[in-house]
Design a protein around this motif. Sequence first.
Motif, mmCIF file in Angstrom:
data_model
loop_
_atom_site.group_PDB
_atom_site.id
_atom_site.type_symbol
_atom_site.label_atom_id
_atom_site.label_comp_id
_atom_site.label_asym_id
_atom_site.label_seq_id
_atom_site.Cartn_x
_atom_site.Cartn_y
_atom_site.Cartn_z
ATOM 1 N N PRO A 90 36.574 37.753 48.919
ATOM 2 C CA PRO A 90 36.659 39.216 48.236
ATOM 3 C C PRO A 90 36.731 39.322 46.861
ATOM 4 N N ARG A 91 36.645 38.312 46.065
ATOM 5 C CA ARG A 91 36.542 38.359 44.736
ATOM 6 C C ARG A 91 35.540 39.341 44.150
ATOM 7 N N ASP A 92 35.726 40.236 43.425
ATOM 8 C CA ASP A 92 34.634 40.753 42.556
ATOM 9 C C ASP A 92 34.333 40.296 41.411
ATOM 10 N N PHE A 93 32.680 40.347 41.194
ATOM 11 C CA PHE A 93 32.391 39.564 39.935
ATOM 12 C C PHE A 93 32.314 40.346 38.664
ATOM 13 N N ILE A 94 32.941 41.663 38.750
ATOM 14 C CA ILE A 94 32.779 42.792 37.644
ATOM 15 C C ILE A 94 34.061 42.860 37.326
#
Length: 432
Positions: A90-94
């Motif tokens: 669930p890590r957001d790349f932004i």
Amino acid sequence: SEGNQPPARKYSNIERLALPRLKAAHEDVLKLRTQRTVIPPLPGLNDYRCILHAHADDSDHTGGTLPEMLADAKKAGISAILLTDHFRPPRDFIEGRWRGLKDGVLFIPGSEIRGCLLYPEASVLDKMDKPFPDLLQAVTAGDGMMFLSHVEERTEFSMTGLTGLEIYNRHWDAKKDMASLIALAMKLTDPKQLAELEEAVRLYPDELLAFQCDYPQVYVDKWDAGTKLLRLTGIAANDSHHNQVFVLKMVDEETVLLGTAVDKDDEMRKIKAESRPGITEMTKGRKPGDILARADLDPYYRSFWNSSTHVLAPRLDEPTLRAALKAGHAYVAHDWMCEATGFRFEALNADGKPAGIMGDELKYADGLKFGAQLPLACQTRLLRNGVQVASTAGKDRVEFPLKEPGVYRLEAWLTVDGEPRPWIFANPIYLR
């Protein structure tokens, strides 16, 4: 036609890998750099060396970190890095990634997923599983950008709606010639060859990283086909992970493991002394688990010099850089041979006044011509709709009269160790 072929190579990759060849290439590069002239920037524009397709702290097979990347970017004179995290929900790349100026280097977050490089302006986490057209629309909203990546795997991919594509990727050079990469790695299993490899890494690191660099035919074919109908920005993919760090690890006196610093033991190749007798000499006096040899081929600094995307923009901030990339005001260069900063490719009116730069779309008119200015005398090729229509040699300023509309792009080549090597790929000027 034969005249349309890019200049022919002289050496195979394995030949280029030999120490005398690396040395000869290095000596030529040193000469070329002393001949380089400084070209003043175009009025109102700066030439920023930028890195696209770069990985740090984002996967098990990435060896490098963001602080290391920043330090190497400063050392290599890089202005901006557009990150492409391997997507790991669930890590957001932004959200939560480096964004904005860090110690003078601009960071723009993004991701490599679904065969593309994604640079949305805001988080698209809730769109990542949607059908591709929906994802494309979400990413490219506003000043978002999306580039086709690893083109060799996607030659039939539709370019409609994309910002552009990679026109060079070092990973493709390696992938299509695994034999010479294995030959390179095997040098770690023999004391004499290891000494030569260590000397190459110490004295000729740029030439070593570039030994497989070839004309990216499959990439430019896709680009040339696409630009007949669409405006598509060509970018360099560094695909840098700092993971090409070859290591040799001792198992026992007769057995070693060969792999990279990011491989787990069970992913490494087991090699016995019966096939590589030099191993017994290397394990003598060492204990199981010891690292017997290590060769770091791709620190970020080297990767950033190997190739970069030069972006012509009035200032260094995220909105300005995005606008310039979308407009195609950019070119790709292998700066390790000679820094290309200052290169110009322009359309000129009949009176010689500038009418447009790389990426611009102009109405064809009588008397229009192209002008190019280069930091070094070299070979150039002018291509119209992917077909070579003119060439020059030994000049640092060239002009080409125009006879018809079309999509025109320029390539520049340098001679290193007696063979022509691609140096600069300009984004097209579109004459409709």
